[in-house]
Design a protein around this motif. Structure first.
Motif, PDB file in Angstrom:
ATOM      1  N   ARG A  28     -67.010  81.519 -33.857  1.00 57.53           N
ATOM      2  CA  ARG A  28     -67.365  82.844 -34.361  1.00 57.53           C
ATOM      3  C   ARG A  28     -68.328  82.734 -35.541  1.00 57.53           C
ATOM      4  O   ARG A  28     -69.318  83.468 -35.623  1.00 57.53           O
ATOM      5  CB  ARG A  28     -66.090  83.602 -34.771  1.00 57.53           C
ATOM      6  N   GLU A  29     -68.046  81.804 -36.454  1.00 56.51           N
ATOM      7  CA  GLU A  29     -68.942  81.623 -37.586  1.00 56.51           C
ATOM      8  C   GLU A  29     -70.321  81.163 -37.132  1.00 56.51           C
ATOM      9  O   GLU A  29     -71.335  81.595 -37.680  1.00 56.51           O
ATOM     10  CB  GLU A  29     -68.346  80.616 -38.579  1.00 56.51           C
ATOM     11  N   ARG A  30     -70.375  80.321 -36.106  1.00 55.55           N
ATOM     12  CA  ARG A  30     -71.677  79.903 -35.558  1.00 55.55           C
ATOM     13  C   ARG A  30     -72.449  81.115 -35.068  1.00 55.55           C
ATOM     14  O   ARG A  30     -73.650  81.236 -35.315  1.00 55.55           O
ATOM     15  CB  ARG A  30     -71.483  78.914 -34.407  1.00 55.55           C
ATOM     16  N   GLY A  35     -76.980  84.692 -36.062  1.00 57.48           N
ATOM     17  CA  GLY A  35     -77.478  86.027 -35.787  1.00 57.48           C
ATOM     18  C   GLY A  35     -77.103  86.550 -34.412  1.00 57.48           C
ATOM     19  O   GLY A  35     -77.524  87.630 -34.021  1.00 57.48           O
ATOM     20  N   GLU A  36     -76.307  85.781 -33.668  1.00 55.53           N
ATOM     21  CA  GLU A  36     -75.914  86.201 -32.321  1.00 55.53           C
ATOM     22  C   GLU A  36     -74.786  87.223 -32.319  1.00 55.53           C
ATOM     23  O   GLU A  36     -74.582  87.898 -31.321  1.00 55.53           O
ATOM     24  CB  GLU A  36     -75.518  84.977 -31.495  1.00 55.53           C
ATOM     25  N   ALA A  37     -74.061  87.336 -33.426  1.00 56.20           N
ATOM     26  CA  ALA A  37     -72.957  88.297 -33.519  1.00 56.20           C
ATOM     27  C   ALA A  37     -73.510  89.607 -34.060  1.00 56.20           C
ATOM     28  O   ALA A  37     -73.758  89.744 -35.252  1.00 56.20           O
ATOM     29  CB  ALA A  37     -71.853  87.754 -34.417  1.00 56.20           C
ATOM     30  N   GLY A  38     -73.716  90.550 -33.194  1.00 60.53           N
ATOM     31  CA  GLY A  38     -74.299  91.817 -33.607  1.00 60.53           C
ATOM     32  C   GLY A  38     -73.275  92.859 -34.011  1.00 60.53           C
ATOM     33  O   GLY A  38     -73.634  93.953 -34.393  1.00 60.53           O
ATOM     34  N   ASP A  39     -72.008  92.520 -33.933  1.00 62.26           N
ATOM     35  CA  ASP A  39     -70.957  93.507 -34.160  1.00 62.26           C
ATOM     36  C   ASP A  39     -70.345  93.406 -35.557  1.00 62.26           C
ATOM     37  O   ASP A  39     -69.220  93.824 -35.782  1.00 62.26           O
ATOM     38  CB  ASP A  39     -69.854  93.337 -33.120  1.00 62.26           C
ATOM     39  N   ILE A  40     -71.095  92.882 -36.530  1.00 60.77           N
ATOM     40  CA  ILE A  40     -70.546  92.722 -37.869  1.00 60.77           C
ATOM     41  C   ILE A  40     -71.453  93.403 -38.887  1.00 60.77           C
ATOM     42  O   ILE A  40     -72.634  93.636 -38.650  1.00 60.77           O
ATOM     43  CB  ILE A  40     -70.378  91.234 -38.240  1.00 60.77           C
ATOM     44  N   THR A  41     -70.867  93.676 -40.037  1.00 68.01           N
ATOM     45  CA  THR A  41     -71.635  94.297 -41.114  1.00 68.01           C
ATOM     46  C   THR A  41     -72.352  93.218 -41.919  1.00 68.01           C
ATOM     47  O   THR A  41     -71.998  92.036 -41.863  1.00 68.01           O
ATOM     48  CB  THR A  41     -70.706  95.077 -42.063  1.00 68.01           C
TER      49      THR A  41
END
Length: 89
Positions: A28-30, A35-41
């Motif tokens: 998840r941290e990776r 920048g692949e996790a678009g669902d975070i603030t």
């Protein structure tokens, strides 16, 4: 007795699986730092990066222990330095 051995094997398998999940970053941290996790603030991304930087500082102490072992510190340096050189090419 056999049940105890089965529990031991399960615990070993679980520990091995847990060790395979991450080195420095979780999956998840990776995703977050790449920048692949678009669902975070933005705030959560900042907190994640801050936690990772804290691990860098603790890594210095780990490296001291690895150096005390002998070759483990050099193995880590070889891996990190080789990866760094490959990413620059």
């Amino acid at each position: 007795m056999e049940l105890g051995f089965a529990r031991y094997c399960m615990a070993e398998a679980e520990q091995s699986h847990m060790a395979d999940r991450r080195a420095l970053l979780t999956e998840r941290e990776r995703d977050i730092v790449s920048g692949e996790a678009g669902d975070i603030t933005d705030e959560y991304r900042y907190q994640t990066v801050s936690r990772i930087r804290s691990r860098f500082q603790r890594l210095e102490h780990d490296l001291d222990a690895l150096d005390a072992h002998g070759e483990l510190g050099d193995e880590l340096r070889d891996i990190v330095c080789d990866q760094s050189q490959n990413s620059e090419e």
